[in-house]
Design a protein around this motif. Structure first.
Motif, PDB file in Angstrom:
ATOM      1  N   LEU A   1       0.860  -1.175   0.000  1.00 15.22           N
ATOM      2  CA  LEU A   1       0.000   0.000   0.000  1.00 15.22           C
ATOM      3  C   LEU A   1       0.900   1.229   0.000  1.00 15.22           C
ATOM      4  O   LEU A   1       1.820   1.323   0.814  1.00 15.22           O
ATOM      5  N   ILE A   2       0.682   2.153  -0.923  1.00 14.47           N
ATOM      6  CA  ILE A   2       1.522   3.353  -0.974  1.00 14.47           C
ATOM      7  C   ILE A   2       0.642   4.590  -0.804  1.00 14.47           C
ATOM      8  O   ILE A   2      -0.275   4.823  -1.578  1.00 14.47           O
TER       9      ILE A   2
ATOM     10  N   GLU B   1      -2.940  -0.208  -8.949  1.00 14.77           N
ATOM     11  CA  GLU B   1      -4.169   0.573  -9.064  1.00 14.77           C
ATOM     12  C   GLU B   1      -4.071   1.790  -8.162  1.00 14.77           C
ATOM     13  O   GLU B   1      -3.306   1.802  -7.200  1.00 14.77           O
ATOM     14  N   ARG B   2      -4.885   2.783  -8.493  1.00 12.61           N
ATOM     15  CA  ARG B   2      -4.866   4.006  -7.698  1.00 12.61           C
ATOM     16  C   ARG B   2      -6.260   4.257  -7.134  1.00 12.61           C
ATOM     17  O   ARG B   2      -7.255   4.072  -7.819  1.00 12.61           O
ATOM     18  N   MET B   3      -6.320   4.639  -5.879  1.00 18.15           N
ATOM     19  CA  MET B   3      -7.606   4.966  -5.266  1.00 18.15           C
ATOM     20  C   MET B   3      -7.549   6.368  -4.678  1.00 18.15           C
ATOM     21  O   MET B   3      -6.916   6.619  -3.657  1.00 18.15           O
ATOM     22  N   ASP B   4      -8.180   7.292  -5.367  1.00 16.97           N
ATOM     23  CA  ASP B   4      -8.339   8.644  -4.837  1.00 16.97           C
ATOM     24  C   ASP B   4      -9.619   9.196  -5.441  1.00 16.97           C
ATOM     25  O   ASP B   4     -10.330   8.478  -6.141  1.00 16.97           O
ATOM     26  N   ARG B   5      -9.898  10.434  -5.218  1.00 16.53           N
ATOM     27  CA  ARG B   5     -11.184  10.946  -5.684  1.00 16.53           C
ATOM     28  C   ARG B   5     -11.309  10.930  -7.201  1.00 16.53           C
ATOM     29  O   ARG B   5     -12.399  10.917  -7.746  1.00 16.53           O
ATOM     30  N   ASP B   6     -10.148  10.929  -7.894  1.00 22.06           N
ATOM     31  CA  ASP B   6     -10.209  10.940  -9.349  1.00 22.06           C
ATOM     32  C   ASP B   6     -10.574   9.577  -9.911  1.00 22.06           C
ATOM     33  O   ASP B   6     -11.112   9.471 -10.995  1.00 22.06           O
ATOM     34  N   THR B   7     -10.236   8.516  -9.188  1.00 27.90           N
ATOM     35  CA  THR B   7     -10.499   7.176  -9.722  1.00 27.90           C
ATOM     36  C   THR B   7     -11.754   6.544  -9.133  1.00 27.90           C
ATOM     37  O   THR B   7     -12.120   5.442  -9.488  1.00 27.90           O
ATOM     38  N   THR B   8     -12.398   7.241  -8.215  1.00 25.10           N
ATOM     39  CA  THR B   8     -13.557   6.633  -7.562  1.00 25.10           C
ATOM     40  C   THR B   8     -14.816   7.447  -7.798  1.00 25.10           C
ATOM     41  O   THR B   8     -15.777   7.341  -7.058  1.00 25.10           O
ATOM     42  N   GLY B   9     -14.781   8.260  -8.861  1.00 23.58           N
ATOM     43  CA  GLY B   9     -15.932   9.107  -9.143  1.00 23.58           C
ATOM     44  C   GLY B   9     -17.176   8.322  -9.511  1.00 23.58           C
ATOM     45  O   GLY B   9     -18.272   8.652  -9.097  1.00 23.58           O
ATOM     46  N   ARG B  10     -17.012   7.273 -10.296  1.00 22.96           N
ATOM     47  CA  ARG B  10     -18.188   6.557 -10.753  1.00 22.96           C
ATOM     48  C   ARG B  10     -18.777   5.659  -9.687  1.00 22.96           C
ATOM     49  O   ARG B  10     -18.061   5.110  -8.854  1.00 22.96           O
ATOM     50  N   ARG B  11     -20.068   5.515  -9.748  1.00 17.87           N
ATOM     51  CA  ARG B  11     -20.774   4.693  -8.767  1.00 17.87           C
ATOM     52  C   ARG B  11     -20.217   3.275  -8.753  1.00 17.87           C
ATOM     53  O   ARG B  11     -20.070   2.633  -9.776  1.00 17.87           O
TER      54      ARG B  11
ATOM     55  N   LEU C   1      -1.422  -0.838  -4.256  1.00 15.70           N
ATOM     56  CA  LEU C   1      -2.512   0.127  -4.275  1.00 15.70           C
ATOM     57  C   LEU C   1      -1.962   1.476  -3.833  1.00 15.70           C
ATOM     58  O   LEU C   1      -1.399   1.609  -2.746  1.00 15.70           O
ATOM     59  N   VAL C   2      -2.099   2.463  -4.721  1.00 20.41           N
ATOM     60  CA  VAL C   2      -1.619   3.813  -4.447  1.00 20.41           C
ATOM     61  C   VAL C   2      -2.824   4.658  -4.086  1.00 20.41           C
ATOM     62  O   VAL C   2      -3.870   4.515  -4.709  1.00 20.41           O
ATOM     63  N   GLY C   3      -2.695   5.536  -3.103  1.00 23.33           N
ATOM     64  CA  GLY C   3      -3.860   6.364  -2.847  1.00 23.33           C
ATOM     65  C   GLY C   3      -3.662   7.443  -1.812  1.00 23.33           C
ATOM     66  O   GLY C   3      -2.631   7.534  -1.151  1.00 23.33           O
TER      67      GLY C   3
END
Ligand code: ADP
Ligand code: ZN
Length: 756
Positions: free
Chosen positions: A444-445, A530-540, A558-560
């Motif tokens: 996790l990064i 994979e990246r998890m931040d507001r840019d990649t989690t916009g869609r439902r 997982l980057v985030g």
């Protein structure tokens, strides 16, 4: 019920009115109406929904209007929730109507449903207010809800002016609500429960038993008590919540579980469904108004044993609430950041006190205020010092960024910025990542900044590209080939032409998760990243999908942003890296150290939750800071000891209370002038006033750190004092004394978190 002798009702209306309004109860309603039920009442020319707060047999008021109709046969909220509404209004210096609007779901408030449409053409519109309102309606295009306009132009004869506009034909007023807009960009997944992990057979360890025993004793004995369940990450706090909820259920009482963000806790939801099947109510922000309404009724009818949800679930109308749990009680998202700025953690304690039931606050990194409350005896401390099954805490190493050779990345201009931009990832972290990958483990990064680069700057003239509406630089997003304002969401194409000097010399400076993801891909081409931040989690559903993939081991790295620091319990994670610990440490906020300790401890806590021990690597320019020192040793108490001295020395909470006043308006000189008037008044009152006000410090006025946001200029004043009551009094007097202005608004934030 009012009965024959009570012919008047006090009705709270969700609008900025200070007091409930009095209405006459028509005779046929006298046997039906109940406290907490909704009624339709006339207000000016509208009919609007309100909630009955009380009855009276007489009134001195003249010209009382009658209630139009009763909307419910049974109350939508009970007396205790109404009392909470009153408490919130008083404590947060809001009107009773605003407090009601915060507590009651929007669908239940259904105000007058009139909409307005502007007509094309020239009309005899003369008055200044007429012109302004018409302009606003035209600007918004399409039908505009009367109530949203009313909010903007309140006072000064808004309704009369609207009638005038309609009379000359400039607008048309229609009955009926606006067509529902579909909510886009939902960050919350549809929450499909996964099969339960049958863990009812677990036997609790000694510390868990002791903690659960204390809560159960209180449940049985009855009465209010606040517990702080302080347990290191992975120490089995959730298991205690589940059993306490079960214990409450045995005695026919329901429980409420608050979590910072429901989409980040699918596992907790799974576990609740596993234990309580369909008797779980879920309230979250992705529910449509009607779904929320349906949940509200289901809860009211007693069809659930437990409700879980984020902040606003605190107001779930459970008929026999017997236990309140606030998980990750330190989390800043419990503080509402706009509108009525309440703190759900604090109000949860108040709700428990009013109901006489136990409240359990859980955290591995308690808020400084909460831990201090244990020392003062207001809360009872329950400790879990060990991870379950004697799993080791992860080993934490520090990489001192100051020692590193400055390197320049391909895309980086040499403009005297810190060298951390290049090779974001130290050799030590790179090697650890390679090893972890070779062993087929997950990493996790963490980097608390999204986007590709901080901003675009000209290397010739130094020009930095800023938002047109906010006093902040715009963040460069490479995939979008755009710059975005992270505050107002303004987006522009990214170009290298400098508006300052007209050379093609504008380039990215600094870094964010997008760049980090790219660099990791370059370093470790074989890894699934994979990246998890507001840019990649916009869609439902996208966020849930990422979390599920992560749980199943389908992602290596997982980057985030801080999204990844919270709650997941994934046993394959054996390495955690933090790219730049200093980001949150250097914020202009007295909670910066606390926040950093929490973020780093939480993200470190994601490592080594399975059978294998975990390793954590933190990169920083401040290796000697007490935050870092105590994160390495997982020593919350040592951190608390340093932090509490800092707070004492500077007289910050919990040694004082704060009220933050912010003036906001479109006209810079007016905002500044009013801030100064307000500051002078406050100082004069403190010096000349009663002794209770003498120890209050008035700090400012000064421009807010973000001095312009969404086109509105911002000045602030901070009130600091020992006595909460005196502070609230001062702040509310100040508001009353400040002459009304249509252009400048005063926002009052009691116990503020975000003072940017
Ligand atoms: P926390 O909420 O403190 O981070 P959890 O309650 O999620 O910890 O527990 C971490 C993991 O350990 C979960 O998978 C949980 O099922 C398991 N667990 C909890 N208590 C015990 C126990 N007494 N013995 C074995 N495993 C446990
Ligand atoms: Zn902006």
């Amino acid at each position: 019920m009012p009965g024959e002798e009570s012919s008047f009702a006090q009705v709270i209306i969700p609008s900025p009115l200070k007091e409930p309004l009095t209405y006459e109860i028509p005779r046929p309603l006298r046997d039906i109406l109940q406290i907490g039920a909704r009624v339709l009442v006339p207000l000016g020319k509208r009919k609007i929904a309100g909630v009955v707060a009380g009855f009276a047999s007489e009134t001195d008021l003249k010209q009382i209007k009658p209630i139009v109709e009763a909307m419910d046969e049974r109350p939508v909220m009970d007396g205790s929730l109404l009392k909470l509404v009153q408490w919130i209004a008083q404590y947060y210096l809001a009107t009773i109507g605003e407090a009601l609007a915060t507590v009651l779901p929007a669908a239940l408030r259904a105000e007058s449903r009139r909409t307005i449409i502007a007509r094309q053409g020239e009309f005899a519109v003369t008055g200044a207010l007429q012109q302004k309102i018409l302009q606003e309606i035209r600007r918004r295009k399409g039908p505009v809800a009367v109530k949203s306009l009313a909010r903007k132009f309140l006072g000064g004869g808004f309704y009369r002016t609207l009638e005038e506009l309609a009379a000359v034909g400039a607008v048309e007023v229609r009955e009926g609500s606006l067509p529902k807009k579909r909510k886009k960009n939902l960050a919350v997944p549809p929450l499909q429960p996964e099969p339960a992990q049958g863990s009812t057979t677990l036997s609790l360890n000694v510390e868990q038993q002791r903690a659960l025993g204390a809560i159960e004793a209180r449940l049985q004995g009855g009465g209010f008590e606040t517990f702080l369940l302080y347990g290191v990450t992975g120490s089995g706090k959730t298991e205690i919540y589940l059993r306490a909820i079960e214990a409450a259920r045995q005695t026919k009482r329901q429980s409420l579980v608050l979590v910072p963000e429901i989409s980040l806790t699918p596992q907790l939801l799974d576990r609740l469904h596993g234990r309580f099947a369909d008797r779980v109510g879920v309230l979250h922000s992705a529910l449509t108004a009607s779904e929320r309404w349906a949940q509200w009724w289901r809860i009211l009818r007693g069809e659930v044993d437990v409700v879980i949800g984020a902040r606003s679930a605190l107001f779930a109308p459970l008929p026999a609430l017997g236990l309140i749990v606030v998980d990750e009680e330190h989390d800043p998202s419990y503080k509402q950041d706009e509108g009525l700025r309440y703190n759900a953690r604090d109000v949860a304690v108040v709700r428990g006190k009013m109901l006489g039931c136990p409240v359990v606050l859980g955290s591995a990194t308690p808020a400084i205020e909460s831990f201090e409350n244990c020392r003062g005896g207001r809360y009872r401390l329950l400790e879990l010092t060990q991870r379950v099954e004697e799993r080791a805490m992860p080993q934490v190493e520090i990489v001192d960024l100051r020692d590193r050779e400055p390197q320049t990345a391909d895309n980086e201009q040499s403009n005297g910025q810190r060298p951390a931009v290049s090779g974001l990832i130290s050799l030590q972290l790179t090697e650890a990542l390679q090893q972890n990958l070779a062993r087929r483990r997950q990493s996790l990064i963490f980097l608390n900044r999204r986007g590709f680069a901080n901003f675009l700057q000209c290397r010739l003239c130094g020009f930095v590209l800023r938002c047109d509406h906010c006093s902040v630089s715009m963040t460069f997003h490479q995939r979008l080939q755009s710059v975005l304002c992270h505050h107002c969401a303004l987006r522009k194409p990214a170009r290298d032409l400098c508006p300052g000097c007209n050379h093609a010399t504008l380039g990215p400076v600094g870094f964010g998760t997008e760049q980090l993801e790219q660099e990791l891909g370059r370093l470790l081409p074989q890894a699934r990243i994979e990246r998890m931040d507001r840019d990649t989690t916009g869609r439902r559903g996208s966020q849930e999908r990422l979390i599920r993939q992560w749980e199943k081991g389908e992602i290596d790295i997982l980057v985030g942003t801080q999204m990844i620091t919270k709650g997941h319990d994934v046993s394959g994670v054996t390495l955690v890296g933090a790219i730049l610990a200093d980001l949150s440490l250097n914020l202009p906020d007295f909670r910066a150290a606390e926040r950093t300790f929490q973020l780093l401890s939480q993200v470190a806590g994601r490592a080594g939750r399975g059978d294998e021990p975990g390793r954590v690597i933190i990169q920083t320019y401040s290796p000697d800071h007490y935050v870092l020192r105590d994160v390495i040793t997982h020593d919350y108490k040592s951190f608390f000891a340093s932090e509490i001295e800092f707070r004492r020395a500077l007289n910050y909470p919990p040694f004082s209370r704060l009220v933050h006043l912010r003036l906001e308006g479109a006209k810079a000189p007016e905002v500044e002038e009013r801030a100064k008037i307000l500051g002078d008044r406050l100082r004069a009152r403190c010096q000349g006033g009663m002794s209770a006000l003498k120890d209050i410090e008035v700090l400012g006025p000064a421009p807010a750190p973000i001095s312009k946001l969404r086109g509105r200029y911002r000045w602030q004043i901070l009130l600091k004092g020992k006595r909460g009551q005196a502070l609230l009094q001062l702040a509310s007097d100040a508001r009353a004394a400040l002459p009304a202005s249509r252009h400048t608004r005063l926002h009052i934030d009691v116990d503020p978190y975000n003072m940017l």
